[in-house]
Design a protein around this motif. Structure first.
Motif, PDB file in Angstrom:
ATOM      1  N   LEU A 207       6.793 -19.448 -10.463  1.00 25.26           N
ATOM      2  CA  LEU A 207       5.753 -20.471 -10.489  1.00 25.26           C
ATOM      3  C   LEU A 207       4.417 -19.752 -10.379  1.00 25.26           C
ATOM      4  N   ARG A 208       3.498 -20.036 -11.285  1.00 26.23           N
ATOM      5  CA  ARG A 208       2.237 -19.316 -11.346  1.00 26.23           C
ATOM      6  C   ARG A 208       1.078 -20.165 -10.833  1.00 26.23           C
ATOM      7  N   GLY A 209       0.095 -19.488 -10.271  1.00 26.91           N
ATOM      8  CA  GLY A 209      -1.106 -20.156  -9.806  1.00 26.91           C
ATOM      9  C   GLY A 209      -1.654 -19.473  -8.576  1.00 26.91           C
ATOM     10  N   THR A 210      -2.928 -19.700  -8.316  1.00 29.30           N
ATOM     11  CA  THR A 210      -3.571 -19.186  -7.108  1.00 29.30           C
ATOM     12  C   THR A 210      -3.937 -20.367  -6.226  1.00 29.30           C
ATOM     13  N   GLY A 211      -3.085 -20.644  -5.265  1.00 30.61           N
ATOM     14  CA  GLY A 211      -3.304 -21.798  -4.410  1.00 30.61           C
ATOM     15  C   GLY A 211      -2.760 -23.073  -5.008  1.00 30.61           C
ATOM     16  N   VAL A 212      -2.994 -23.263  -6.308  1.00 26.90           N
ATOM     17  CA  VAL A 212      -2.553 -24.466  -7.013  1.00 26.90           C
ATOM     18  C   VAL A 212      -1.715 -24.036  -8.208  1.00 26.90           C
ATOM     19  N   VAL A 213      -0.605 -24.703  -8.458  1.00 24.34           N
ATOM     20  CA  VAL A 213       0.260 -24.326  -9.569  1.00 24.34           C
ATOM     21  C   VAL A 213      -0.450 -24.583 -10.901  1.00 24.34           C
ATOM     22  N   THR A 214      -0.299 -23.661 -11.829  1.00 27.22           N
ATOM     23  CA  THR A 214      -0.893 -23.808 -13.163  1.00 27.22           C
ATOM     24  C   THR A 214       0.124 -23.637 -14.275  1.00 27.22           C
ATOM     25  N   ALA A 215       1.270 -23.000 -13.981  1.00 32.16           N
ATOM     26  CA  ALA A 215       2.250 -22.760 -15.031  1.00 32.16           C
ATOM     27  C   ALA A 215       3.609 -22.441 -14.421  1.00 32.16           C
ATOM     28  N   VAL A 216       4.642 -22.634 -15.243  1.00 29.91           N
ATOM     29  CA  VAL A 216       6.011 -22.255 -14.905  1.00 29.91           C
ATOM     30  C   VAL A 216       6.451 -21.214 -15.921  1.00 29.91           C
ATOM     31  N   THR A 217       6.818 -20.029 -15.442  1.00 27.87           N
ATOM     32  CA  THR A 217       7.299 -18.976 -16.327  1.00 27.87           C
ATOM     33  C   THR A 217       8.821 -19.013 -16.357  1.00 27.87           C
ATOM     34  N   LEU A 218       9.378 -19.033 -17.577  1.00 28.86           N
ATOM     35  CA  LEU A 218      10.823 -19.098 -17.743  1.00 28.86           C
ATOM     36  C   LEU A 218      11.420 -17.710 -17.906  1.00 28.86           C
ATOM     37  N   SER A 219      12.729 -17.624 -17.730  1.00 29.06           N
ATOM     38  CA  SER A 219      13.413 -16.340 -17.805  1.00 29.06           C
ATOM     39  C   SER A 219      13.355 -15.727 -19.198  1.00 29.06           C
ATOM     40  N   ASP A 220      13.119 -16.537 -20.220  1.00 33.53           N
ATOM     41  CA  ASP A 220      13.017 -15.998 -21.583  1.00 33.53           C
ATOM     42  C   ASP A 220      11.590 -15.607 -21.957  1.00 33.53           C
ATOM     43  N   GLY A 221      10.691 -15.674 -20.978  1.00 31.29           N
ATOM     44  CA  GLY A 221       9.321 -15.246 -21.201  1.00 31.29           C
ATOM     45  C   GLY A 221       8.348 -16.354 -21.525  1.00 31.29           C
ATOM     46  N   ARG A 222       8.830 -17.523 -21.845  1.00 29.99           N
ATOM     47  CA  ARG A 222       7.930 -18.624 -22.145  1.00 29.99           C
ATOM     48  C   ARG A 222       7.153 -19.068 -20.909  1.00 29.99           C
ATOM     49  N   SER A 223       5.969 -19.592 -21.141  1.00 32.67           N
ATOM     50  CA  SER A 223       5.146 -20.109 -20.050  1.00 32.67           C
ATOM     51  C   SER A 223       4.808 -21.572 -20.346  1.00 32.67           C
ATOM     52  N   LEU A 224       5.114 -22.447 -19.405  1.00 32.69           N
ATOM     53  CA  LEU A 224       4.857 -23.877 -19.563  1.00 32.69           C
ATOM     54  C   LEU A 224       3.665 -24.267 -18.700  1.00 32.69           C
ATOM     55  N   PRO A 225       2.550 -24.693 -19.299  1.00 35.16           N
ATOM     56  CA  PRO A 225       1.411 -25.147 -18.497  1.00 35.16           C
ATOM     57  C   PRO A 225       1.820 -26.323 -17.616  1.00 35.16           C
TER      58      PRO A 225
END
Length: 412
Positions: A207-225
């Motif tokens: 799960l990506r973000g600084t303090g607040v979530v901004t994206a979900v990174t999947l195991s296949d490399g995709r990034s979901l905003p």
């Protein structure tokens, strides 16, 4: 008597204790500060705003008074002594008792990094309050992790509120363990038909973000905003407080087929109970097991067995799914009413039977409630007819209660 857990199965256990004649002191311990409430609407009508908190209450003032129980709410049980006679609380108190009903349920599983703002689970009323407040702040990009029932229902509610929804499921199809591949494929079309994106065969890497979530990174490399992430990857039975007790723990509290544990003065019911080798996180089990558990607790031994036919339902994208029975790998599936076209349920739904060796083992319906209820009753009668009559074995180390162990009112 002490009931540990003030949710659905705990409330039903308290009702059963009074209904079956226990007139001593009754203590109900609940980790949440709330009186018992109904959880299924949390992911549906409550989340969408169609139902308020007043619609969730499972008790009213009259019943509460009638139970004549001492409610210890907002306090967590932290231990059970080796003989099962004292429940220790995290505020330092100790509840001495002659019998215990363990009904502590289960808690939502978490992902690393889900401490970011915008990341939610949906298990409790407080969870639902927080998520509902966030979903009312305008259009959101919502990523639901997990395509099981909670994930699917929450995704459906988010889509109904106008949010952009993506569902991530690690398996090739959601709901395969419950429905099997063929019917899971049909139900997966509900997501796509209603505009939600369904991503399968991919797990979450971070799960990506600084303090607040901004994206979900999947195991296949995709990034979901993502502006909102909902983690619906199952639940863990709440048994940590029982570590060190004499109870056998294995993905729940291990019980015989009568909900009796390795201590005859301790029974378990609901999501936390592994009854006869199976733990079922369904509303039906949580409401039907307490009667049998209390009967055996008051008898001091197993005199009755929980013969509940597994049943669950789910509301997704305006469709009502209902399932009853015990499906196993290798069962064949036959649609006996209605139809599907290219894997999409017809507008008036369908009824399917799972079969093995010429017998129906389970039934599934989509929007066919009357046909389903008839099939469920038939299946329940067949299950009752073929249920073993010699009774299950008790857990290792169990014994019947002696005359000196007779049930007495609990004393703090």
């Amino acid at each position: 008597m002490t009931v540990v857990g003030a949710s659905l199965s705990g409330l039903y256990a308290a009702r059963e204790l009074r209904a079956q004649g226990f007139d001593g002191r009754l203590v109900i311990v609940g980790e949440e500060p709330h009186r018992p409430y109904d959880r299924p609407p949390l992911s549906k009508d409550f989340l969408t705003g169609r139902a308020g908190e007043d619609r969730l209450a499972l008790t009213d003032a009259e019943e509460t008074a009638g139970l004549d129980a001492e409610w210890l709410l907002g306090v967590r049980a932290r231990g059970l002594d080796a003989r099962g006679r004292t429940v220790l609380l995290d505020d330092g108190r100790a509840v001495s008792t002659d019998g215990v009903v363990v009904a502590t349920g289960a808690s939502a599983r978490h992902l690393p990094g889900d401490g970011l703002a915008g990341v939610h689970t949906l298990r409790t009323l407080d969870d639902a309050r927080a998520l509902r407040a966030e979903l009312t702040r305008g259009p959101r990009r919502v990523v639901v992790i997990g395509g099981g029932f909670i994930g699917a229902e929450t995704a459906s509610s988010c889509a109904a509120l106008g949010h952009t929804v993506t569902v991530v499921e690690a398996a090739p199809l959601p709901l395969v363990p419950q429905l099997g591949t063929e019917m899971a494929a049909v139900c997966a079309t509900l997501h796509r038909r209603e505009g939600a994106e369904l991503v399968t065969g991919a797990s979450v890497a971070a799960l990506r973000g600084t303090g607040v979530v901004t994206a979900v990174t999947l195991s296949d490399g995709r990034s979901l905003p993502a502006d909102v992430v909902i983690v619906g990857i199952g639940a863990t039975p709440s048994t940590a407080w029982l570590a060190g007790s004499a109870l056998v723990l294995n993905d729940g509290v291990v019980c015989d087929d009568g909900c009796v544990t390795s201590l005859p003065q301790v029974v378990a019911a609901g999501d936390v109970a592994r009854v006869g080798g199976t733990r079922a996180e369904h509303w039906t089990s949580a409401t039907e097991q307490p009667r049998v558990a209390v009967t055996n607790l008051l008898a001091g031994r197993t005199v009755e067995y929980a013969r509940t036919l597994p049943y669950f339902w789910s509301d997704q994208y305006g469709a009502r799914l209902q399932f009853a029975g015990r499906r196993r790998e290798g069962d064949t599936v036959r649609i006996v009413e209605g139809e599907t076209a290219d894997g999409v349920p017809a507008d008036d739904g369908f009824l399917a039977r799972y079969e093995r060796d010429g017998r129906t083992t389970a039934v599934l319906s989509v929007d066919r409630p009357r046909a389903f209820m008839r099939a469920r009753r038939e299946l329940a009668r067949e299950t009752e007819r073929t249920w073993p009559t010699d009774g299950p074995a008790r857990p290792a180390g169990d014994r019947d209660r002696t005359a000196g162990d007779r049930v007495r009112p609990a004393v703090l």
